[in-house]
Design an enzyme around this catalytic site. Structure first.
Site, PDB file in Angstrom:
ATOM      1  N   HIS A 452       0.891  -1.159   0.154  1.00  0.00           N
ATOM      2  CA  HIS A 452      -0.150   0.029  -0.177  1.00  0.00           C
ATOM      3  C   HIS A 452       0.873   1.162  -0.104  1.00  0.00           C
ATOM      4  O   HIS A 452       0.335   2.416  -0.368  1.00  0.00           O
ATOM      5  CB  HIS A 452      -1.077  -0.090   1.291  1.00  0.00           C
ATOM      6  CG  HIS A 452      -2.029  -0.949   1.012  1.00  0.00           C
ATOM      7  ND1 HIS A 452      -3.383  -0.557   0.635  1.00  0.00           N
ATOM      8  CD2 HIS A 452      -2.094  -2.208   1.238  1.00  0.00           C
ATOM      9  CE1 HIS A 452      -4.203  -1.676   0.435  1.00  0.00           C
ATOM     10  NE2 HIS A 452      -3.495  -2.682   0.964  1.00  0.00           N
ATOM     11  N   ASP A 658       3.748   9.536  -1.177  1.00  0.00           N
ATOM     12  CA  ASP A 658       2.471   8.785  -0.748  1.00  0.00           C
ATOM     13  C   ASP A 658       2.395   7.645  -1.473  1.00  0.00           C
ATOM     14  O   ASP A 658       2.482   7.814  -2.823  1.00  0.00           O
ATOM     15  CB  ASP A 658       1.309   9.720  -0.651  1.00  0.00           C
ATOM     16  CG  ASP A 658       0.348   9.281   0.395  1.00  0.00           C
ATOM     17  OD1 ASP A 658       0.331   8.449   0.860  1.00  0.00           O
ATOM     18  OD2 ASP A 658      -0.271  10.235   0.839  1.00  0.00           O
TER      19      ASP A 658
END
Ligand code: ADQ
Length: 749
Positions: A452, A658
């Site tokens: 992720h 991110d």
């Protein structure tokens, strides 16, 4: 679920209870709140009725029976609730005090003033959190937050921790006990196991004990039970991790059970209407039934004491919404850490539960793991390294070893939950080695892994002394997935350097094994933000956006983490006001940050940095009726978040790095197609690979961000609409649901 059954059948259990309850001497130790008394909204509202007082007196008067009411409450409350004369022993403050005859006595020799400094610090939180209450006892403090509004709870917990944790470092005789919507700080020697020893002292070695309680502090009592005793947990649903061997569902059932004991011992009855059910270790019974196992470090938070089911469903993250349907379709189960820790060196037994139809298997971590595996290797080595912050990385062999053993343990727990033919899907950087250990245990079916967060290139990844071992272990997976092509390329470049590994296209060949890889960008469920954004904004939100005619709004929404670049973002906003004075009094920034509790020291550092910057910019540019930056330290439910997104002219999403960033996609989904806002997105968010129609910016260069912000604020409507249409098409195509289905289809294909 929790496959609770009656071992040996109902009849044998009833015989067991009849023989225990007829034994003389019999000691009954019963907790009060949540066990004998149902919970109420405040501690004061929970009071025994006259019937209950009579029941207590009846039990205590039974010949051959000793009764103790064991509570965390102070002495005065127990005296008031159970007025003398009666024959019960009262145990107050978790075992710090007991009654002997009419008198209270204690074995503790601590100075009562020790806790005063903590009390005054915690008091400072009361005025800012309506509904919070502090309870002072002799040596301990209970901070109650049941009545605090839900949106404030996580922030409050972080603030409590930031006061209590340093205090505990300096006061090693004390410990922190999280309870049901209460945090208690008490001397570590004052635990409820003391009551077990006292009762045996009173009744003698021949006695058998019945121990009944409902919360974590009662586990001390259960752990002190001997083989001839019986321990009963009071819990509405099965599946709680506990040392108790039996369960009752509620305080009402407890009272009915006690009435049965009175009738039995007075020989008014020969049987029992209510009998605690036996808790059978659930695992062996369920192994073959599940065909898909989802594994993540942390289980999703689906429980909340005071929210309705609808509200809870609405607030859970996109990942849960994505995985729920595939779990239901394939008869799956989700395994992960419960969020709780155990005192001993080993993880707890597995607990099984079904929450709103979702089967969950959870385990409590030993504190050592929490320190070395979770806070250590995961949060202090892998998280900063994978986000390309080598300066923040801390490497320790002990942490790495804990990481290995936690992964090995997760693998063995997995084999207890599913059979060898089940598909396994592991999530995120906490579980890089899971597939390797699971293969070692003979798992034959497919094992997939999804990352992720970013995956760095070899120049960064090989800063890890154990990089090669990790990559070798990752070759045990059948499919490894990433959010972006960039991360996948980085991974392949790292793999190509490993001895014995060949990279062929997107495939990794390692001896006999072939590992497939792929790009699976995680999305959201756009409808959830569109529907919620429709309709009138709540008063809360209207208040936030009431800018007194001072124009435009820029919005930032994040977890408070250094990777999200919040201080840098605020600085860039200040730069906008300096470079373009025409925006002064014409634009405001609202920054909403939700605390991530795991990183308390880091949070404190981030929070004070952020508050300084906000103070500086507001002081420099603000005036009597215009506040340039409003900083809100709280979380919002999905409806309010959608209204915020919809009201903002610019979605200001500028993480330094991110994995994907779902806030960017949520902002787009929530826009009004007739007057959409502009997404200003960091080029270092994974989402930038798909969302090329946002204004892409470099968050490391404040002046550049200020200029991009200016451009976003000036963008003419036709261009805004065109960009929005293109962005919406992207986020509607790859959603949370297509992501889960695509990954599993590839894994099983
Ligand atoms: P996160 O780092 O948590 O996840 P992100 O993708 O931005 O980051 O998701 C955050 C979620 O929290 C969003 O759904 C957002 O709505 C919610 N949220 C944030 N602040 C909030 C607030 N104040 N109130 C309410 N909700 C709030 C990790 C990776 C990401 C990756 C995801 C999914 O770091 O890069 O996108 O996993 O793979």
């Amino acid at each position: 679920m929790g496959r609770e059954a009656t071992l040996g059948g109902q009849l044998e259990d009833e015989e067991y209870w009849l023989s225990l309850l007829r034994h003389t001497p019999l000691g009954i130790l019963t907790e009060l709140d949540g066990t004998l008394l149902p919970f109420a909204s405040t501690p004061d509202a929970a009071r025994p009725t006259p019937d209950l007082q009579r029941l207590v007196n009846d039990l205590a008067d039974l010949p051959g029976v000793g009764l103790a009411i064991v509570s965390g409450r102070p002495r005065e409350t127990l005296d008031a609730y159970f007025p003398r004369p009666h024959n019960a022993m009262l145990v107050a403050e978790h075992g710090a005090w007991r009654t002997k005859g009419e008198e209270w006595e204690s074995q503790l020799s601590l100075d009562e003033r020790a806790i005063n400094s903590l009390l005054s610090e915690l008091r400072s939180l009361l005025s800012k959190h309506a509904g919070a209450a502090l309870e002072r006892k002799t040596w301990s403090i209970a901070f109650h937050y049941r009545m605090v509004p839900t949106y404030m709870k996580s922030g409050l917990l972080v603030q409590i921790a930031s006061i209590v944790d340093p205090w505990l470092e300096a006061h090693p005789d004390f410990e922190k006990i999280p309870g049901a919507e209460v945090v208690e700080i008490r001397p570590s020697v004052a635990h409820k196991a003391n009551a077990v020893a006292w009762m045996r002292e009173v009744l003698g070695a021949e006695s058998r004990l019945l121990l009944v309680g409902d919360d974590t502090t009662d586990e001390d009592m259960f752990a002190a039970a001997s083989d001839v005793d019986a321990s009963v947990i009071v819990a509405p649903e099965p599946g709680r991790v506990t040392a108790a061997h039996f369960r009752l569902g509620s305080a009402d059932e407890v009272q009915a059970f006690y009435r049965g004991i009175v009738a039995l011992r007075r020989e008014k009855s020969r049987s029992l209407e209510v009998v605690p059910s036996r808790i059978v270790p659930a695992v062996a019974a369920i192994a073959p039934t599940y065909r898909l196992l989802i594994l993540s470090n942390r289980l999703p938070e689906l429980r909340s004491a005071d929210a309705s089911i609808a509200a809870r469903k609405q607030n859970v993250g996109g990942l849960v919404s994505a995985l729920e349907p595939v779990i239901a379709d394939r008869s799956g189960i989700w395994l992960g850490w419960s969020g709780r820790t155990t005192a001993g060196p080993k993880p707890s037994e597995l607990a099984l539960d079904v929450v709103h139809g979702l089967p969950l298997a959870s385990v409590d971590f030993p504190q050592e793991w929490h320190r070395h595996y979770y806070n250590g290797f995961c949060n202090s080595a892998l998280w900063p390294l994978f986000h390309s912050f080598p300066g923040r990385v801390s490497l320790a062999r002990l942490d790495w070893e804990a990481y290995r053993s936690a992964n090995a343990k997760f693998a063995s727990l997995a084999t207890a939950v599913v059979g060898r033919e089940a598909t396994v899907w592991a999530h995120d950087y906490h579980l890089l080695l899971l597939g390797h250990f699971l293969r070692g245990l003979g798992h034959a079916a497919r094992i997939g892994f999804f990352q992720h967060i970013p995956f760095p290139g070899p120049d960064i990844f090989f800063l890890l002394p154990w990089a090669e071992e990790i990559l070798q272990a990752m070759a045990a997976y059948d499919l490894v997935g990433f959010h972006t092509r960039g991360y996948l390329d980085n991974f392949l470049r790292c793999m190509a350097t490993v001895a014995g590994v060949r990279v062929e296209g997107d495939q990794i060949v390692h001896g006999e094994r072939k590992v497939r890889t792929g790009v699976f960008p995680l999305g959201i469920i756009p409808d959830q933000f569109q529907d919620a954004g429709d309709g009138d904004a709540s008063d809360d939100i209207v208040g936030l956006f009431n800018t007194d005619g001072h124009g435009r709004l820029v919005l930032g929404v994040d977890r408070l983490d250094y990777t999200k670049g919040i201080p840098e973002r605020l600085d860039a906003f200040g730069r906008l006001l300096a470079l373009f004075p025409e925006w002064r009094r014409n634009v405001s920034l609202v920054q909403v940050s939700v605390p991530s509790r795991a990183d308390v020291p880091e949070y404190i550092e981030q929070r004070s940095r952020v508050e300084n910057i906000v103070g500086r910019i507001n002081g420099e540019f603000g005036d009597a009726d215009w506040v340039p930056i409003r900083y809100l330290y709280r979380s919002y439910g999905r409806v309010q978040l959608s209204q915020l997104y919809r009201a903002a002219d610019v979605g200001y999403v500028t993480p330094l790095r991110d994995g994907m960033n779902l806030v960017a996609k949520e902002y787009v989904a929530a826009q009004d197609p007739q007057k959409p806002g502009v997404l200003l997105l960091s080029r270092f968010a994974g989402a930038a690979e798909e969302l090329g129609d946002a204004i892409l910016t470099n968050p490391w260069y404040p002046e550049g961000v200020a200029r991009d912000l200016d451009r976003a604020l000036r963008m003419p409507e036709p261009e805004r609409k065109q960009r929005f249409t293109n962005l919406l098409a992207v986020i509607s195509k790859t959603t949370a649901l297509t992501w889960a289905q695509d990954f599993l289809a590839a894994l099983e294909g």
